[in-house]
Design a protein around this motif. Structure first.
Motif, mmCIF file in Angstrom:
data_model
loop_
_atom_site.group_PDB
_atom_site.id
_atom_site.type_symbol
_atom_site.label_atom_id
_atom_site.label_comp_id
_atom_site.label_asym_id
_atom_site.label_seq_id
_atom_site.Cartn_x
_atom_site.Cartn_y
_atom_site.Cartn_z
ATOM 1 N N UNK A 2 -1.361 14.047 0.070
ATOM 2 C CA UNK A 2 -1.545 13.327 -1.198
ATOM 3 C C UNK A 2 -1.181 11.856 -1.093
ATOM 4 N N UNK A 3 -0.168 11.552 -0.266
ATOM 5 C CA UNK A 3 0.294 10.171 -0.092
ATOM 6 C C UNK A 3 0.477 9.929 1.399
ATOM 7 N N UNK A 4 -0.135 8.866 1.915
ATOM 8 C CA UNK A 4 -0.016 8.549 3.339
ATOM 9 C C UNK A 4 0.261 7.055 3.476
ATOM 10 N N UNK A 5 1.192 6.709 4.363
ATOM 11 C CA UNK A 5 1.469 5.293 4.565
ATOM 12 C C UNK A 5 2.514 5.084 5.630
ATOM 13 N N UNK A 6 2.842 3.798 5.863
ATOM 14 C CA UNK A 6 3.866 3.429 6.844
ATOM 15 C C UNK A 6 4.870 2.508 6.135
ATOM 16 N N UNK A 7 4.886 1.239 6.502
ATOM 17 C CA UNK A 7 5.816 0.307 5.845
ATOM 18 C C UNK A 7 5.594 0.258 4.337
ATOM 19 N N UNK A 8 4.328 0.331 3.938
ATOM 20 C CA UNK A 8 4.018 0.275 2.504
ATOM 21 C C UNK A 8 4.624 1.460 1.753
ATOM 22 N N UNK A 9 4.584 2.650 2.375
ATOM 23 C CA UNK A 9 5.142 3.836 1.725
ATOM 24 C C UNK A 9 6.667 3.786 1.724
ATOM 25 N N UNK A 10 7.251 3.243 2.781
ATOM 26 C CA UNK A 10 8.712 3.068 2.827
ATOM 27 C C UNK A 10 9.163 2.184 1.666
ATOM 28 N N UNK A 11 8.425 1.101 1.458
ATOM 29 C CA UNK A 11 8.766 0.168 0.374
ATOM 30 C C UNK A 11 8.663 0.848 -0.993
ATOM 31 N N UNK A 12 7.602 1.649 -1.181
ATOM 32 C CA UNK A 12 7.425 2.358 -2.452
ATOM 33 C C UNK A 12 8.602 3.286 -2.721
ATOM 34 N N UNK A 13 8.995 4.043 -1.693
ATOM 35 C CA UNK A 13 10.098 4.996 -1.858
ATOM 36 C C UNK A 13 11.404 4.253 -2.134
ATOM 37 N N UNK A 14 11.626 3.155 -1.430
ATOM 38 C CA UNK A 14 12.837 2.349 -1.659
ATOM 39 C C UNK A 14 12.900 1.840 -3.096
ATOM 40 N N UNK A 15 11.741 1.614 -3.685
ATOM 41 C CA UNK A 15 11.677 1.129 -5.079
ATOM 42 C C UNK A 15 11.694 2.269 -6.094
ATOM 43 N N UNK A 16 11.880 3.492 -5.597
ATOM 44 C CA UNK A 16 12.043 4.635 -6.511
ATOM 45 C C UNK A 16 10.783 5.409 -6.814
ATOM 46 N N UNK A 17 9.675 5.082 -6.143
ATOM 47 C CA UNK A 17 8.424 5.803 -6.397
ATOM 48 C C UNK A 17 8.251 6.912 -5.359
ATOM 49 N N UNK A 18 8.557 8.153 -5.763
ATOM 50 C CA UNK A 18 8.433 9.295 -4.860
ATOM 51 C C UNK A 18 7.395 10.242 -5.446
#
Length: 230
Positions: free
Chosen positions: A92-108
């Motif tokens: 459903x969700x795939x990424x690298x640095x961009x996904x790390x940033x999203x998770x760090x900002x609270x978007x899981x």
């Protein structure tokens, strides 16, 4: 009050001290799952371990033969061809640095997290975010892997992670109240088999001590431990 009355009524006919054969316990739990939604059937297993000791930790993953009845959102940390592979497998969700940033900002936006080994230095920064939610990828349970397709399809197809808690209790959802008794029995036996195989070297005495099954809103029914194996 309404919830209390409903639960008290559901408890009628359940002997709190008796150990029931697994099939009978499942039948009783299904009969008492009267909520307006499809309740999850859960199993709780008391293990003869002390998880505070590293050699007594119990954790793993098992693919239930009849699925969980739940559709999981799967997130994958991967780059390039492995990212494409994850998308093709249904992540459903795939990424690298961009996904790390999203998770760090609270978007899981996922319920299960998978990563390729090369991504772990990046994903490791998310330990404080993913760890408490039980989402941190781990090679021991197959969520740090190059077999992205297999991991994604496993998560989507009904694989369940299990991990013993501090008090030595392991809990897992094994299906829905709408499942047949036979399918629920098969799923619980598959879980019990995986837990049995994950018995740590430091465990002494009786390993599987107590077992109970319940639905989301229903009472727990104690199960004869010997009937969940084999």
């Amino acid at each position: 009050m309404a919830i209390g009355k409903r639960l008290n009524k559901a408890r009628e006919g359940v002997d709190r001290e008796k150990l029931y054969p697994l099939a009978e316990a499942i039948k009783m739990v299904k009969e008492r799952a009267k909520a307006k939604f499809d309740e999850t059937i859960e199993v709780a297993i008391n293990l003869g371990v002390d998880p505070r000791h590293a050699d007594q930790m119990v954790r793993g993953v098992v693919t239930l033969p009849n699925g969980t009845g739940r559709t999981l959102r799967v997130g994958v940390f991967a780059r390039g061809a492995k990212a494409d592979e994850a998308k093709a497998a249904g992540a459903d969700v795939v990424g690298a640095e961009d996904l790390v940033e999203k998770v760090q900002n609270g978007s899981i936006d996922f319920d299960r997290c998978i990563a390729t080994p090369d991504m772990m230095p990046l994903v490791g920064r998310l330990g404080k975010v993913l760890g408490p939610r039980g989402l941190m990828p781990n090679p021991k349970i197959g969520t740090v892997t190059m077999d992205v397709t297999g991991a994604v399809k496993g998560a989507k197809g009904g694989s369940v992670e299990f991990r013993v808690e501090k008090a030595g209790i392991l809990q897992a959802g094994v299906g829905k109240a709408s499942f047949s008794e036979e399918k629920l029995v098969e799923n619980i036996k598959a879980l019990a088999d995986a837990v049995s195989k994950a018995k740590p070297t430091g465990s002494k005495g009786t390993y599987i001590q107590r077992v109970a099954v319940s639905s989301t809103m229903g009472p727990g029914v104690k199960v004869e431990p010997g009937t969940i194996l084999g």
